[in-house]
Motif scaffolding. Sequence first.
Motif, PDB file in Angstrom:
ATOM      1  N   PRO A  24       2.005   2.916  13.150  1.00 30.26           N
ATOM      2  CA  PRO A  24       2.945   2.843  12.034  1.00 30.26           C
ATOM      3  C   PRO A  24       4.361   2.561  12.520  1.00 30.26           C
ATOM      4  CG  PRO A  24       2.478   5.135  12.519  1.00 30.26           C
ATOM      5  CD  PRO A  24       1.705   4.305  13.521  1.00 30.26           C
ATOM      6  N   VAL A  25       4.708   1.270  12.640  1.00 27.28           N
ATOM      7  CA  VAL A  25       6.047   0.872  13.103  1.00 27.28           C
ATOM      8  C   VAL A  25       6.847   0.358  11.906  1.00 27.28           C
ATOM      9  CG1 VAL A  25       7.321  -0.760  14.553  1.00 27.28           C
ATOM     10  CG2 VAL A  25       5.226   0.312  15.412  1.00 27.28           C
ATOM     11  N   ARG A  26       8.090   0.818  11.778  1.00 36.36           N
ATOM     12  CA  ARG A  26       8.971   0.335  10.708  1.00 36.36           C
ATOM     13  C   ARG A  26       9.943  -0.685  11.293  1.00 36.36           C
ATOM     14  NH1 ARG A  26       5.510   2.616   8.417  1.00 36.36           N
ATOM     15  NH2 ARG A  26       5.629   4.521   7.168  1.00 36.36           N
ATOM     16  N   VAL A  27      10.379  -1.638  10.472  1.00 36.49           N
ATOM     17  CA  VAL A  27      11.315  -2.655  10.941  1.00 36.49           C
ATOM     18  C   VAL A  27      12.477  -2.770   9.951  1.00 36.49           C
ATOM     19  CG1 VAL A  27      11.583  -5.026  11.737  1.00 36.49           C
ATOM     20  CG2 VAL A  27       9.331  -3.929  11.861  1.00 36.49           C
ATOM     21  N   ALA A  28      13.677  -2.839  10.492  1.00 38.92           N
ATOM     22  CA  ALA A  28      14.857  -3.092   9.665  1.00 38.92           C
ATOM     23  C   ALA A  28      15.502  -4.387  10.148  1.00 38.92           C
ATOM     24  CB  ALA A  28      15.853  -1.944   9.778  1.00 38.92           C
ATOM     25  N   VAL A  29      15.973  -5.202   9.211  1.00 42.52           N
ATOM     26  CA  VAL A  29      16.764  -6.389   9.545  1.00 42.52           C
ATOM     27  C   VAL A  29      18.151  -6.188   8.950  1.00 42.52           C
ATOM     28  CG1 VAL A  29      17.038  -8.872   9.216  1.00 42.52           C
ATOM     29  CG2 VAL A  29      14.775  -7.924   9.700  1.00 42.52           C
TER      30      VAL A  29
END
Lengths: 102, 155
Positions: free
Chosen positions: A71-76
Motif C-alpha cells: 500500500p504505497v501512496r503518491v502525491a504530486v
Amino acid sequence: MDNSDLVKSLSSAPVEAGAVTILYFARLKEAFGRGSERLALPSSVATVGALREFLRARGGAWEVELAATKPVRVAVNQEMVAPLTPLNPGDEVAFFPPVTGG
Amino acid sequence: MPVRIQTEDFDVGAEIAALRRGNPTIGAIASFIGLVRDANEGERVTEMTLEHYPGMTEKALAKIVDEAKARWNIIDVLVVHRVGTLHPCDQIVLVIVSGAHRGEAFAACEFVMDYLKTQAPFWKKEQTPAGGRWVDARTSDDAAAERWARQEKAQ
C-alpha cells in the motif's frame, strides 16, 4: 575559475529538461537509503503509476517496497493522486506509506 | 493561522483562551487531544518519533479545516500537531472547534480528526523492547473517514 565561481555556476545551472524531484518518506526513505532524488524521466514514463514501475525495476528494496501488493501512496505537488495521474517536468512527486498521524 | 506543526508541547488552556478571546458569538468549544500510549499491538512502547512532509502537511490540514468550515456552521478551528521524538503520556495532537452550539462543534472536531488520520502526511515510528517499527495504518481509521464521505453523498 575558483571554487566560489564553480558553486555559482552549478546553482544557476538550468534543471535538466523533463526532470522531476522525487521524495520518499518514513519506511520508504529508510528502505531506499535516501529522502530525495532528481530524475530525468524517460519518455515512456508519463504517469505516476509508470514512475512507480520504473523505480520498482531497480530491484532489491525498490522491488520489495514498491510491489503492487504494497500500500504505497503518491502525491504530486503535495496533493495525493491516483496512479493514472500524468507527470510534468518540474513536478515534485512523493512516495510514502499510508499515513499514521494523530 | 489555524494549523501549526511544531516539536514543542502545547498548552490546551492557553490555546482555547486565545481562540475564544473576546468573541461573544461563541457558545460552544469542542476539543480533542491525542496522547502517546505506553503500549501498541501487544508491545510496550518506550518512545515514538513522528515524521511529516513539510509543506504538504500544512496544505492537507488547511484543506481539512476548510472542508469542516464548509460542512458545518462553526466559527473557528485550530489544529496543532507535534513532530519529532515523543514519549508515553506526551501530547501529540490538538483540535479545537468553536461554534454557536455544541452539536456542530462536536461533529466538526471528530471530522477533522478522522480526516487528519487518513489524509495528513504524518508517520509514526515506535521504539519497543524488540526494536523500532513503523506503525501500520489501521483499516478502522479508513472506515471512520469513509463514514463522513457517505454522509455527504446522502445529503
